[in-house]
Design a protein around this motif. Structure first.
Motif, PDB file in Angstrom:
ATOM      1  N   LEU A 159       0.855  -1.176   0.000  1.00  0.00           N
ATOM      2  CA  LEU A 159       0.000   0.000   0.000  1.00  0.00           C
ATOM      3  C   LEU A 159       0.897   1.233   0.000  1.00  0.00           C
ATOM      4  CD1 LEU A 159      -3.184   0.677   2.094  1.00  0.00           C
ATOM      5  CD2 LEU A 159      -1.343   2.362   2.123  1.00  0.00           C
ATOM      6  N   TYR A 160       0.489   2.261  -0.749  1.00  0.00           N
ATOM      7  CA  TYR A 160       1.233   3.510  -0.823  1.00  0.00           C
ATOM      8  C   TYR A 160       0.291   4.647  -0.446  1.00  0.00           C
ATOM      9  CZ  TYR A 160       4.261   0.406  -3.408  1.00  0.00           C
ATOM     10  OH  TYR A 160       5.055  -0.659  -3.757  1.00  0.00           O
ATOM     11  N   SER A 161       0.711   5.469   0.498  1.00  0.00           N
ATOM     12  CA  SER A 161      -0.138   6.572   0.936  1.00  0.00           C
ATOM     13  C   SER A 161       0.422   7.897   0.451  1.00  0.00           C
ATOM     14  CB  SER A 161      -0.275   6.575   2.461  1.00  0.00           C
ATOM     15  OG  SER A 161       0.962   6.837   3.103  1.00  0.00           O
ATOM     16  N   PHE A 162      -0.482   8.834   0.118  1.00  0.00           N
ATOM     17  CA  PHE A 162      -0.130  10.144  -0.426  1.00  0.00           C
ATOM     18  C   PHE A 162      -0.811  11.215   0.420  1.00  0.00           C
ATOM     19  CE2 PHE A 162       0.179   7.006  -3.727  1.00  0.00           C
ATOM     20  CZ  PHE A 162       1.299   7.365  -4.468  1.00  0.00           C
ATOM     21  N   HIS A 163      -0.041  12.219   0.843  1.00  0.00           N
ATOM     22  CA  HIS A 163      -0.518  13.188   1.835  1.00  0.00           C
ATOM     23  C   HIS A 163      -0.089  14.607   1.492  1.00  0.00           C
ATOM     24  CE1 HIS A 163      -1.220   9.704   4.542  1.00  0.00           C
ATOM     25  NE2 HIS A 163      -0.133   9.241   3.959  1.00  0.00           N
ATOM     26  N   THR A 164      -0.831  15.565   2.061  1.00  0.00           N
ATOM     27  CA  THR A 164      -0.488  16.974   1.882  1.00  0.00           C
ATOM     28  C   THR A 164       0.713  17.380   2.721  1.00  0.00           C
ATOM     29  OG1 THR A 164      -2.095  17.545   3.605  1.00  0.00           O
ATOM     30  CG2 THR A 164      -2.843  17.685   1.302  1.00  0.00           C
ATOM     31  N   ASP A 165       0.877  16.755   3.876  1.00  0.00           N
ATOM     32  CA  ASP A 165       1.967  17.171   4.756  1.00  0.00           C
ATOM     33  C   ASP A 165       2.396  16.014   5.652  1.00  0.00           C
ATOM     34  OD1 ASP A 165       0.063  17.080   6.935  1.00  0.00           O
ATOM     35  OD2 ASP A 165      -0.549  19.115   6.397  1.00  0.00           O
ATOM     36  N   LEU A 169       0.668  12.377   7.105  1.00  0.00           N
ATOM     37  CA  LEU A 169       1.369  11.109   6.920  1.00  0.00           C
ATOM     38  C   LEU A 169       1.533  10.400   8.256  1.00  0.00           C
ATOM     39  CD1 LEU A 169       3.161   8.988   5.521  1.00  0.00           C
ATOM     40  CD2 LEU A 169       5.051  10.620   5.632  1.00  0.00           C
ATOM     41  N   ASN A 170       1.942  11.116   9.280  1.00  0.00           N
ATOM     42  CA  ASN A 170       2.137  10.510  10.600  1.00  0.00           C
ATOM     43  C   ASN A 170       0.837   9.961  11.172  1.00  0.00           C
ATOM     44  OD1 ASN A 170       4.831  11.194  10.487  1.00  0.00           O
ATOM     45  ND2 ASN A 170       4.611  13.063  11.692  1.00  0.00           N
ATOM     46  N   THR A 171      -0.253  10.682  10.945  1.00  0.00           N
ATOM     47  CA  THR A 171      -1.556  10.228  11.437  1.00  0.00           C
ATOM     48  C   THR A 171      -1.957   8.914  10.791  1.00  0.00           C
ATOM     49  OG1 THR A 171      -2.297  12.493  11.877  1.00  0.00           O
ATOM     50  CG2 THR A 171      -4.005  10.820  11.628  1.00  0.00           C
ATOM     51  N   PHE A 172      -1.813   8.842   9.466  1.00  0.00           N
ATOM     52  CA  PHE A 172      -2.170   7.594   8.780  1.00  0.00           C
ATOM     53  C   PHE A 172      -1.216   6.466   9.152  1.00  0.00           C
ATOM     54  CE2 PHE A 172      -1.931   4.569   5.255  1.00  0.00           C
ATOM     55  CZ  PHE A 172      -3.262   4.185   5.176  1.00  0.00           C
ATOM     56  N   TYR A 173       0.043   6.790   9.319  1.00  0.00           N
ATOM     57  CA  TYR A 173       1.056   5.797   9.688  1.00  0.00           C
ATOM     58  C   TYR A 173       0.646   5.065  10.963  1.00  0.00           C
ATOM     59  CZ  TYR A 173       5.889   4.021  10.107  1.00  0.00           C
ATOM     60  OH  TYR A 173       7.012   3.227  10.183  1.00  0.00           O
ATOM     61  N   GLU A 174       0.159   5.808  11.942  1.00  0.00           N
ATOM     62  CA  GLU A 174      -0.279   5.187  13.191  1.00  0.00           C
ATOM     63  C   GLU A 174      -1.537   4.342  12.986  1.00  0.00           C
ATOM     64  OE1 GLU A 174       1.430   5.125  16.013  1.00  0.00           O
ATOM     65  OE2 GLU A 174       2.983   6.209  14.891  1.00  0.00           O
ATOM     66  N   LYS A 175      -2.424   4.770  12.097  1.00  0.00           N
ATOM     67  CA  LYS A 175      -3.592   3.957  11.761  1.00  0.00           C
ATOM     68  C   LYS A 175      -3.173   2.639  11.111  1.00  0.00           C
ATOM     69  CE  LYS A 175      -6.941   7.704  11.029  1.00  0.00           C
ATOM     70  NZ  LYS A 175      -7.813   8.373  10.024  1.00  0.00           N
ATOM     71  N   ALA A 176      -2.156   2.716  10.266  1.00  0.00           N
ATOM     72  CA  ALA A 176      -1.671   1.507   9.607  1.00  0.00           C
ATOM     73  C   ALA A 176      -1.095   0.533  10.620  1.00  0.00           C
ATOM     74  CB  ALA A 176      -0.616   1.870   8.553  1.00  0.00           C
ATOM     75  N   ILE A 177      -0.403   1.026  11.624  1.00  0.00           N
ATOM     76  CA  ILE A 177       0.145   0.158  12.668  1.00  0.00           C
ATOM     77  C   ILE A 177      -0.970  -0.579  13.386  1.00  0.00           C
ATOM     78  CG2 ILE A 177       1.292   0.173  14.918  1.00  0.00           C
ATOM     79  CD1 ILE A 177       3.094   2.418  13.762  1.00  0.00           C
ATOM     80  N   VAL A 178      -2.036   0.128  13.715  1.00  0.00           N
ATOM     81  CA  VAL A 178      -3.190  -0.511  14.367  1.00  0.00           C
ATOM     82  C   VAL A 178      -3.794  -1.574  13.450  1.00  0.00           C
ATOM     83  CG1 VAL A 178      -5.515  -0.128  15.267  1.00  0.00           C
ATOM     84  CG2 VAL A 178      -3.695   1.506  15.800  1.00  0.00           C
ATOM     85  N   ALA A 179      -3.920  -1.250  12.166  1.00  0.00           N
ATOM     86  CA  ALA A 179      -4.473  -2.209  11.200  1.00  0.00           C
ATOM     87  C   ALA A 179      -3.587  -3.440  11.080  1.00  0.00           C
ATOM     88  CB  ALA A 179      -4.645  -1.548   9.835  1.00  0.00           C
ATOM     89  N   TYR A 180      -2.276  -3.259  11.076  1.00  0.00           N
ATOM     90  CA  TYR A 180      -1.361  -4.394  11.003  1.00  0.00           C
ATOM     91  C   TYR A 180      -1.492  -5.275  12.232  1.00  0.00           C
ATOM     92  CZ  TYR A 180       1.295  -3.341   6.764  1.00  0.00           C
ATOM     93  OH  TYR A 180       1.672  -3.183   5.462  1.00  0.00           O
ATOM     94  N   LYS A 285      -0.421  27.469  -3.892  1.00  0.00           N
ATOM     95  CA  LYS A 285       1.002  27.167  -4.003  1.00  0.00           C
ATOM     96  C   LYS A 285       1.215  25.701  -4.405  1.00  0.00           C
ATOM     97  CE  LYS A 285       2.369  30.463  -0.411  1.00  0.00           C
ATOM     98  NZ  LYS A 285       3.070  30.621   0.896  1.00  0.00           N
ATOM     99  N   LYS A 286       2.383  25.409  -4.970  1.00  0.00           N
ATOM    100  CA  LYS A 286       2.764  24.038  -5.326  1.00  0.00           C
ATOM    101  C   LYS A 286       3.615  23.446  -4.210  1.00  0.00           C
ATOM    102  CE  LYS A 286       1.268  23.453  -9.657  1.00  0.00           C
ATOM    103  NZ  LYS A 286       0.455  22.299 -10.111  1.00  0.00           N
ATOM    104  N   GLU A 287       3.229  22.265  -3.733  1.00  0.00           N
ATOM    105  CA  GLU A 287       3.971  21.576  -2.679  1.00  0.00           C
ATOM    106  C   GLU A 287       4.183  20.118  -3.078  1.00  0.00           C
ATOM    107  OE1 GLU A 287       5.306  22.834  -0.078  1.00  0.00           O
ATOM    108  OE2 GLU A 287       4.310  24.803   0.130  1.00  0.00           O
ATOM    109  N   LEU A 288       5.302  19.560  -2.640  1.00  0.00           N
ATOM    110  CA  LEU A 288       5.557  18.141  -2.894  1.00  0.00           C
ATOM    111  C   LEU A 288       4.634  17.275  -2.048  1.00  0.00           C
ATOM    112  CD1 LEU A 288       9.454  18.158  -2.973  1.00  0.00           C
ATOM    113  CD2 LEU A 288       7.969  17.489  -4.877  1.00  0.00           C
ATOM    114  N   VAL A 289       4.191  16.170  -2.623  1.00  0.00           N
ATOM    115  CA  VAL A 289       3.342  15.212  -1.915  1.00  0.00           C
ATOM    116  C   VAL A 289       4.197  14.362  -0.979  1.00  0.00           C
ATOM    117  CG1 VAL A 289       1.814  13.221  -2.191  1.00  0.00           C
ATOM    118  CG2 VAL A 289       1.653  15.158  -3.775  1.00  0.00           C
ATOM    119  N   GLN A 290       3.723  14.156   0.239  1.00  0.00           N
ATOM    120  CA  GLN A 290       4.371  13.257   1.195  1.00  0.00           C
ATOM    121  C   GLN A 290       3.849  11.838   0.972  1.00  0.00           C
ATOM    122  OE1 GLN A 290       6.587  13.808   3.813  1.00  0.00           O
ATOM    123  NE2 GLN A 290       6.838  16.003   3.418  1.00  0.00           N
ATOM    124  N   MET A 291       4.753  10.833   1.087  1.00  0.00           N
ATOM    125  CA  MET A 291       4.369   9.449   0.796  1.00  0.00           C
ATOM    126  C   MET A 291       4.798   8.493   1.903  1.00  0.00           C
ATOM    127  SD  MET A 291       5.356   9.191  -3.275  1.00  0.00           S
ATOM    128  CE  MET A 291       5.102   7.402  -3.261  1.00  0.00           C
TER     129      MET A 291
END
Length: 386
Positions: A159-165, A169-180, A285-291
């Motif tokens: 799974l690959y996640s894409f985020h604004t900041d 990313l950190n919030t979803f990362y912790e959700k993924a840990i719970v899911a795992y 503004k243009k910002e890089l996507v966090q993954m």
């Protein structure tokens, strides 16, 4: 399913070059067949187990917003040149196609998913998104070993996640840990599996979170605390030894061999920069996507479960992933066996019926033990036992 119709048979003996309990049992029971080192055919029973594992993983990824897709395994070399990884990732299989075009057989899919995301992500309104797939991967391991636990061709969820900041990313990362953690609980190996701090390895230079299952068949070494569940791959700190104090709770730790069954890590903007993946903010503004990247080795998990859950007679599958729920054995009562089998099927019961006519009861019971199906129904002319 009838045993007489299975495209596999149990074996009394297996090749002597098998180096693990999972290879011994899975080959002997007819779940898999070894084509060559690190490459296996998954037969009917083995295929059902991987499907059941995949379904559990799929349900948990969907629960945190995952969107299932399927990406090509055949990847143009040019994508890997863009990230600079063609010459640095040393486990890739490469092949030359028509027009002398070079390709990589997918060992991972950052080089495919990131440019694809450019087609889907333009604005902050398009984020976050969490595409994932369950697909065969190819890695040219110098030494394939431990049965299906370290293969050159294997099934994986990525799974690959894409985020604004970074915060999102950190919030979803912790959700993924719970899911795992939910995944490994449903697979029956949560007690033996630890979230483990580790170095990133071949696919990221940062620290990552591994999920390590304690088993002698593994290839890693983990320092872990049974009391508070702290764990660290010893490659991060090679001085750890059994009896040291846990840095979290001060109880004694244990150092043991383990198998990595999952791995998650933050990619940050590494691949976004390579492929110029930006989004437009609310201010324009243009910002890089966090993954982020999140993997579970489906076939590796299957082999690890067999390593952890077996006895002297055979495999002991958790009911959640067993190929069938019931094993029906008929002894000297073929007519009643057929009747009960048809009735169970009509009720939607998952049952494997040992309908073999010229096989002794002892062999049937031995095969039932070897196959490891959770529940057994024994039918004879006078008795019915479950």
């Amino acid at each position: 399913m009838r045993v007489s119709l299975l495209f596999s048979k149990t074996k009394k003996e297996i090749p002597s070059d098998n180096d693990s309990r999972n290879a011994e049992l899975l080959i002997k029971a007819g779940y898999v067949n070894k084509l060559q080192a690190g490459v296996y055919s998954y037969l009917h029973l083995g295929n059902r187990v991987t499907q059941n594992i995949s379904n559990i993983v799929r349900e948990e990824m969907d629960a945190i917003g995952g969107s299932e897709i399927s990406l090509p395994a055949l990847q143009p070399k040019s994508l890997w040149d863009t990230t600079g990884r063609y010459d640095t990732v040393d486990v890739n299989f490469t092949t030359e196609g028509a027009g002398n075009m070079l390709h990589v057989l997918g060992s991972t899919h950052e080089e495919v998913i990131t440019p694809l995301a450019k087609e889907c992500v333009q604005s902050y309104k398009d984020l976050p998104v969490y595409p994932y797939q369950i697909q065969t991967k190819f890695r040219n391991e110098s030494r394939a070993k431990s049965g299906i636990m370290r293969g050159r061709e294997f099934l994986m969820k990525d799974l690959y996640s894409f985020h604004t900041d970074e915060e999102d990313l950190n919030t979803f990362y912790e959700k993924a840990i719970v899911a795992y953690n939910r995944v490994f609980d449903r697979l029956g190996i949560s007690a033996q599996t630890y979230r483990t701090t580790a170095l990133g390895g071949a696919f990221t230079k940062n620290y990552s979170d591994e999920f390590q299952t304690i088993t002698p068949a593994g290839e890693d070494t983990t320092a872990f605390c049974p009391a508070c569940r702290w764990a660290e791959n010893v490659e991060v700190n090679e001085s750890w030894k059994t009896g040291d104090s846990c840095p979290r709770c001060a109880q004694d730790i244990t150092v043991a061999v383990s198998a990595e069954v999952g791995n998650i890590f933050k990619l940050g903007t590494k691949f976004s920069e390579s492929f110029d993946l930006h989004y437009t903010t609310v201010e324009g503004k243009k910002e890089l996507v966090q993954m982020g990247c999140y993997g579970i080795g489906i076939s590796r998990v299957m082999g690890t479960i067999v390593e952890v859950l077996n006895d002297e007679k055979g495999i002991v599958w958790p009911e959640s992933i067993a190929p069938y729920k019931y094993y029906l054995v008929s002894i000297g009562s073929d007519e009643e066996g057929e009747k009960l089998y048809d009735e169970l099927k009509s009720r939607g019961v998952s049952v494997l019926y040992d309908d073999r006519r010229k096989v002794s009861p002892g062999q049937k019971f031995g095969d039932a033990d070897l196959l490891g199906i959770p529940h057994r129904i024994v039918l004879s002319g006078k008795t019915l036992s479950v």
